[in-house]
Structures are given as structure tokens and as C-alpha cells.
Design a protein around this motif. Structure first.
Motif, short mmCIF file in Angstrom:
data_model
loop_
_atom_site.label_atom_id
_atom_site.label_comp_id
_atom_site.label_asym_id
_atom_site.label_seq_id
_atom_site.Cartn_x
_atom_site.Cartn_y
_atom_site.Cartn_z
N GLN A 132 0.83 -1.26 0.12
CA GLN A 132 -0.12 0.12 0.14
C GLN A 132 1.03 1.29 0.04
N TYR A 133 1.66 1.26 0.68
CA TYR A 133 2.87 2.27 0.94
C TYR A 133 3.66 2.60 -0.46
N ALA A 134 4.08 1.49 -1.10
CA ALA A 134 4.68 1.80 -2.65
C ALA A 134 3.80 2.26 -3.50
N ALA A 135 2.46 1.77 -3.43
CA ALA A 135 1.70 2.09 -4.78
C ALA A 135 0.92 3.61 -4.29
N LEU A 182 -9.18 9.80 -5.97
CA LEU A 182 -9.84 9.68 -4.50
C LEU A 182 -9.25 8.43 -3.86
N ASP A 183 -9.29 7.33 -4.50
CA ASP A 183 -8.81 6.18 -4.10
C ASP A 183 -7.38 6.28 -3.64
N THR A 184 -6.51 6.47 -4.43
CA THR A 184 -5.18 6.87 -4.18
C THR A 184 -4.93 7.99 -3.07
N HIS A 185 -5.91 8.78 -3.00
CA HIS A 185 -5.53 9.71 -1.78
C HIS A 185 -5.98 9.25 -0.57
N LEU A 186 -6.82 8.33 -0.57
CA LEU A 186 -7.32 7.67 0.71
C LEU A 186 -6.46 6.57 1.20
N ALA A 187 -6.05 5.95 0.24
CA ALA A 187 -4.82 4.64 0.25
C ALA A 187 -3.78 5.14 0.87
N ASN A 188 -3.37 6.57 0.66
CA ASN A 188 -2.18 7.08 1.02
C ASN A 188 -2.19 7.39 2.64
N ILE A 189 -3.50 8.20 2.88
CA ILE A 189 -3.83 8.36 4.27
C ILE A 189 -3.47 7.34 5.08
N GLY A 190 -4.12 6.29 4.66
CA GLY A 190 -4.22 4.88 5.58
C GLY A 190 -2.90 4.21 5.71
N SER A 191 -1.89 4.78 4.76
CA SER A 191 -0.52 3.88 4.92
C SER A 191 0.40 4.93 5.94
N ARG A 192 -0.34 5.93 6.71
CA ARG A 192 0.44 6.71 7.49
C ARG A 192 0.39 5.83 8.75
N SER A 193 1.45 5.96 9.73
CA SER A 193 1.86 5.28 10.78
C SER A 193 0.73 5.56 11.90
N PHE A 230 -13.22 5.55 9.70
CA PHE A 230 -12.73 6.83 9.40
C PHE A 230 -12.77 6.95 7.77
N LEU A 231 -11.96 6.20 7.17
CA LEU A 231 -11.62 6.37 5.58
C LEU A 231 -13.02 6.40 4.85
N ALA A 232 -13.95 5.63 5.59
CA ALA A 232 -15.35 5.64 4.71
C ALA A 232 -16.02 6.98 4.88
N ASP A 233 -15.94 7.43 6.00
CA ASP A 233 -16.44 9.00 6.37
C ASP A 233 -15.81 9.77 5.44
N GLU A 234 -14.41 9.79 5.37
CA GLU A 234 -13.87 10.75 4.64
C GLU A 234 -13.96 10.60 3.14
N ARG A 235 -14.14 9.27 2.68
CA ARG A 235 -14.54 9.08 1.11
C ARG A 235 -15.93 9.68 0.88
N GLU A 236 -16.83 9.79 1.82
CA GLU A 236 -18.20 10.52 1.67
C GLU A 236 -18.01 12.11 1.69
N ARG A 237 -17.18 12.36 2.52
CA ARG A 237 -16.99 13.78 2.76
C ARG A 237 -16.49 14.39 1.37
N LEU A 238 -15.17 13.94 0.97
CA LEU A 238 -14.59 14.35 -0.04
C LEU A 238 -15.22 14.21 -1.54
N GLU A 296 -3.38 17.07 -4.20
CA GLU A 296 -2.69 17.08 -3.06
C GLU A 296 -1.36 18.05 -3.21
N THR A 297 -1.41 19.00 -2.31
CA THR A 297 -0.50 19.75 -2.34
C THR A 297 0.58 19.67 -0.93
N TYR A 298 1.89 19.63 -1.23
CA TYR A 298 2.77 19.41 -0.33
C TYR A 298 3.98 20.53 -0.29
N VAL A 299 4.61 20.84 1.06
CA VAL A 299 5.53 21.49 1.25
C VAL A 299 6.77 20.66 1.83
#
Length: 253
Positions: free
Chosen positions: A16-19, A198-209, A222-230, A241-244
Motif C-alpha cells: 500500500q505504501y509503495a503504490a 480519491l482512491d489513491t488519496h485515501l490509500a495514502n492516508i491509510g498508509s500513515r503510521s 474513518f476512511l469511509a466517512d472521509e470518502r463520503e465527505r470528499l 494534494e499539495t505538499y511543502v
């Protein structure tokens, strides 16, 4: 939950992390070269906490000769599948399995926080050549993007961690936080973005420690709620996704 437990949690989600994890922009490596005072081409580099090889791949594209150091068994296996011709050794930044004065540059991409600076700084200095440098960086949230700031706060609340301030620390604070007091440190901020499903974005969140150490049902809720919201905010299900990237490059004075 201890930092070491969170660090080990990545092993259960290596694929999941790699993808889904974000990469880094070319401008980051320009800033590394400027701050280190040398080109990456031909440099002998150690990528510590290399994970699945995201940073290693980009360093090699710049011509660096890279050896990877990774503590996690599953992460190291994913690295070997992606980069079978790159040497990788098991270990961490607190006790580098590398020879003294053998590297021009040591990098920690998203991994410095898992070390004890009282041990990892002396280890980096041991392994670096006299004119070498240590580069540490993180992809951080762009707090000036409202939906990302709001999501960051939801995640922090759900995972029981303290939200980061929207006001970034000054250079002196950043240096002390990194454990690099006493070294010559340059700090650079590099802004970039990527557009993903959106799938990739949520999978990215889910790969955090912070998520990986939670109960599976809790994560999924949480991710189901976030999917509905987004999904309501981004009906085409594509998000930017914007990063610094917060970069610290340290060298002996």
C-alpha cells in the motif's frame, strides 16, 4: 503508542505504501545539491529508512551511487522487488551498518523522526566523509489549502495526536527539533503538488503510521466517512494534494 511501534507499523502495509505514497519534486534534489555543495552525480549516498525505494529511485536518476538501509523486513522485500540491482542492508539510523567515512551524503526521506538524534547524529558523522553532508526531508501538509488543513485536523483528532500548527517553525526551532544543533544547517522549503484519484488519496492516508497502529475497523470507518465527505467536495473523484517539502541539509562547520 511508542515511536518504535509506529515505525515498525509500516511493515504491514508495504505494498500500500509503495503504490500510494507521494514522491518528491525535482526541485528538492536541486536544493540538496546547492546546500550540500556537490552534485549528486557520482556521489556515494546512503538512503536511511529507505522504505520501498521512493527516494532511492530519484537519487539514482540523478546519477548517485546509492546503498539503502531499511529496518523493516516487508519494506526491504518491496524495495528489492522494485530495485533489484541496488544494495540494501537491514539496519536503522541509530546504528548504521556502514563503514566509517564511506559516504558523501546520507539522506533521511520521511524517516529522521524514527531515530534518537543523540545516537543518529554521531552515527551520521561517523559514516560521512570529512566534506560530506546529511540531508533530511519531509513532505508536509500545505496548511494554506483549506481542505487539506481541515482534513489534517480531522486525522489528528481521530488518531489522538496533536495537530501541527499552521504556522511553520522558524529555522532555529527546526534545527533543534531535528537534533542537529552544532552543525551548519541550511533549510529549504519546496512546494509541489500531485493530482490523484480519491482512491489513491485515501490509500495514502491509510498508509500513515498513526493509522496503521489503529484497529482495522476504526481505520475503515474513518476512511469511509472521509470518502463520503470528499466525494461531495470533489464529485469527479480527483483531488490535488499539495505538499511543502521541508528540507534540512547539515554539514560540519
Amino acid at each position: 503508542m511508542s515511536a518504535s511501534s509506529r515505525a515498525r507499523s509500516f511493515d504491514v502495509a508495504a505494498a500500500q505504501y509503495a503504490a500510494n505514497r507521494p514522491s518528491y519534486p525535482p526541485g528538492l534534489f536541486d536544493r540538496v545539491e546547492e546546500s550540500a555543495g556537490r552534485r549528486l552525480a557520482g556521489a556515494r549516498v546512503a538512503d536511511v529508512g529507505a522504505g520501498t525505494g521512493i527516494a532511492t529511485t530519484l537519487l539514482r536518476e540523478r546519477g548517485a551511487e546509492v546503498i539503502a538501509v531499511e529496518p523493516g523486513e516487508a519494506m526491504a522485500a518491496a524495495f528489492r522487488r522494485a530495485l533489484p540491482d541496488v544494495p540494501i542492508v537491514r539496519g536503522d539510523g541509530n546504528a548504521l551498518p556502514l563503514a566509517e567515512a564511506s559516504r558523501d551524503l546520507i539522506v533521511y526521506a520521511q524517516s529522521w523522526q524514527w531515530t534518537d538524534p543523540g545516537r543518529s547524529v554521531p552515527e551520521a558523522l561517523r559514516v560521512l566523509r570529512p566534506d560530506g553532508a546529511l540531508a533530511i526531508w519531509w513532505n508536509t501538509t500545505a496548511f494554506d489549502v483549506p481542505w487539506l488543513r481541515e482534513q489534517h485536523n480531522r486525522i489528528a483528532h481521530h488518531c489522538g495526536v496533536k495537530p501541527r500548527s499552521a504556522v511553520r517553525p522558524n529555522d532555529g526551532d527546526a534545527t533543534r527539533l531535528a537534533g542537529l544543533t552544532g552543525l551548519r544547517v541550511a533549510r529549504r522549503l519546496v512546494r509541489w503538488s500531485r493530482t490523484v484519484s480519491l482512491d489513491t488519496h485515501l490509500a495514502n492516508i491509510g498508509s500513515r503510521s498513526a493509522f496503521l497502529v489503529l484497529d482495522e475497523a476504526d481505520r475503515h470507518a474513518f476512511l469511509a466517512d472521509e470518502r463520503e465527505r470528499l466525494g461531495e467536495a470533489f464529485p469527479d473523484e480527483w483531488v490535488e494534494e499539495t505538499y511543502v517539502v521541508d528540507l534540512l541539509v547539515a554539514a560540519r562547520p
